[in-house]
Design a protein around this motif. Structure first.
Motif, short mmCIF file in Angstrom:
data_model
loop_
_atom_site.label_atom_id
_atom_site.label_comp_id
_atom_site.label_asym_id
_atom_site.label_seq_id
_atom_site.Cartn_x
_atom_site.Cartn_y
_atom_site.Cartn_z
N ALA A 122 65.11 15.39 73.68
CA ALA A 122 66.45 14.95 73.26
C ALA A 122 66.48 14.81 71.74
CB ALA A 122 66.78 13.61 73.92
N MET A 123 67.64 15.02 71.17
CA MET A 123 67.79 14.85 69.73
C MET A 123 67.67 13.37 69.39
SD MET A 123 68.01 16.17 66.90
CE MET A 123 68.92 17.20 65.81
N HIS A 124 66.95 13.08 68.33
CA HIS A 124 66.81 11.71 67.84
C HIS A 124 67.99 11.43 66.90
CE1 HIS A 124 62.69 11.56 69.40
NE2 HIS A 124 62.59 12.80 68.93
N GLU A 125 68.77 10.45 67.24
CA GLU A 125 69.95 10.13 66.43
C GLU A 125 69.58 9.80 64.99
OE1 GLU A 125 73.79 10.08 65.49
OE2 GLU A 125 73.05 10.66 67.46
N GLU A 126 68.37 9.26 64.80
CA GLU A 126 67.93 8.93 63.44
C GLU A 126 67.88 10.17 62.54
OE1 GLU A 126 66.10 8.18 66.19
OE2 GLU A 126 65.40 6.12 66.07
N MET A 127 67.63 11.32 63.12
CA MET A 127 67.58 12.55 62.33
C MET A 127 68.92 12.77 61.64
SD MET A 127 65.52 15.02 61.44
CE MET A 127 66.12 15.93 60.03
N GLU B 23 61.11 5.55 51.21
CA GLU B 23 61.68 4.24 51.53
C GLU B 23 62.15 4.18 52.98
OE1 GLU B 23 64.67 0.86 49.73
OE2 GLU B 23 64.76 2.88 48.88
N LYS B 24 62.81 5.24 53.45
CA LYS B 24 63.25 5.28 54.85
C LYS B 24 62.05 5.17 55.80
CE LYS B 24 67.75 6.04 54.79
NZ LYS B 24 68.67 5.05 55.29
N LEU B 25 61.00 5.93 55.49
CA LEU B 25 59.82 5.94 56.35
C LEU B 25 59.13 4.58 56.37
CD1 LEU B 25 58.41 9.45 55.39
CD2 LEU B 25 59.61 8.83 57.51
N ILE B 26 59.08 3.92 55.23
CA ILE B 26 58.49 2.58 55.16
C ILE B 26 59.35 1.60 55.95
CG2 ILE B 26 57.97 0.63 53.64
CD1 ILE B 26 57.24 2.82 51.49
N ASP B 27 60.66 1.63 55.71
CA ASP B 27 61.56 0.69 56.38
C ASP B 27 61.57 0.87 57.88
OD1 ASP B 27 62.25 -0.37 53.91
OD2 ASP B 27 64.21 0.62 53.81
N ASN B 28 61.30 2.07 58.35
CA ASN B 28 61.31 2.35 59.79
C ASN B 28 59.91 2.39 60.39
OD1 ASN B 28 64.24 2.82 60.55
ND2 ASN B 28 64.02 4.05 58.69
N ASN B 29 58.95 1.84 59.65
CA ASN B 29 57.56 1.73 60.11
C ASN B 29 56.92 3.05 60.51
OD1 ASN B 29 57.48 -1.17 59.80
ND2 ASN B 29 58.80 -1.26 61.61
N LYS B 30 57.33 4.12 59.84
CA LYS B 30 56.73 5.43 60.09
C LYS B 30 55.45 5.60 59.26
CE LYS B 30 59.87 7.16 62.87
NZ LYS B 30 59.55 7.63 64.22
N ILE B 31 55.33 4.81 58.19
CA ILE B 31 54.09 4.76 57.42
C ILE B 31 53.77 3.31 57.14
CG2 ILE B 31 54.33 7.03 56.34
CD1 ILE B 31 55.18 5.57 53.79
N GLU B 32 52.49 3.02 57.02
CA GLU B 32 52.05 1.66 56.72
C GLU B 32 51.69 1.56 55.26
OE1 GLU B 32 49.24 -0.10 59.35
OE2 GLU B 32 50.00 1.02 61.07
N LEU B 33 51.89 0.39 54.72
CA LEU B 33 51.55 0.16 53.32
C LEU B 33 50.11 -0.28 53.19
CD1 LEU B 33 54.79 -1.66 52.21
CD2 LEU B 33 54.16 0.71 51.82
N LEU C 79 62.36 14.91 56.55
CA LEU C 79 62.80 13.93 57.55
C LEU C 79 62.50 14.42 58.96
CD1 LEU C 79 66.17 12.82 55.95
CD2 LEU C 79 64.20 11.33 56.40
N GLY C 80 62.61 15.73 59.17
CA GLY C 80 62.31 16.30 60.47
C GLY C 80 60.86 16.10 60.90
N MET C 81 59.98 15.88 59.94
CA MET C 81 58.58 15.63 60.27
C MET C 81 58.42 14.36 61.09
SD MET C 81 56.67 16.54 56.73
CE MET C 81 56.90 18.14 55.95
N SER C 82 59.30 13.39 60.87
CA SER C 82 59.24 12.13 61.62
C SER C 82 60.33 11.99 62.67
CB SER C 82 59.35 10.94 60.66
OG SER C 82 58.17 10.77 59.96
#
Length: 158
Positions: free
Chosen positions: A92-97, A148-158, A81-84
């Motif tokens: 600043a810390m990303h709250e999503e982390m 699934e988190k990465l897809i839902d948050n548009n961090k990767i494309e399908l 998760l830290g990769m994204s």
């Protein structure tokens, strides 16, 4: 409407692909749990980090260096998760982390009643194929959850 159905189908297919890749690394003995998750997610993200990033996860299997504490797959998942969502010096810390790490923890704890390795495998002899299969399943679940988190948050494309 059909487009959304196709997108959901593609998402499900990608998540299962990620699950199978992570599980495959573990099944074949190429990596342990934490390493399999980190390698799989790094590749999924297009290798933002070199292949050596997997080395950072090598101390987490069997509950942090065989201590039986925090599940290695979960530890590797938080690293992935830290990769994204992680930060570099001065950022600043990303709250999503925090949010996604807690979600992963709670998801695995909800499924297995713990995130402690020794608790999660207490019903299995250590060298048994059943214990390995159980850990492979957890590894796949962690990788799939992150995908699934990465897809839902548009961090990767399908």
């Amino acid at each position: 409407m059909i487009k959304e159905a196709n997108k959901e189908e593609a998402k499900i297919k990608k998540i299962e692909e990620v699950r199978n890749i992570a599980e495959g690394y573990f099944i074949r003995g190429e990596f342990f749990c934490s390493e399999a998750v980190v390698k799989t997610i790094n590749d999924l993200l297009g290798k933002p980090f070199g292949d050596d990033v997997t080395k950072l996860a090598s101390g987490f299997p069997i509950g942090i260096g065989k201590s039986g504490c925090v599940c290695g797959a979960v530890s590797g998942g938080v690293m992935a998760l830290g990769m994204s969502y992680g930060r570099c010096h001065g950022e600043a810390m990303h709250e999503e982390m925090f949010t996604h790490s807690a979600d992963l923890h709670n998801h695995i704890k909800g499924m297995y009643k713990s995130t402690c390795c020794r608790v999660m495998v207490k019903d299995y002899a250590f060298q048994s194929p059943e214990r390995k299969a159980h850990c492979v399943k957890i590894t796949g679940e962690v990788a799939a959850f992150i995908a699934e988190k990465l897809i839902d948050n548009n961090k990767i494309e399908l």
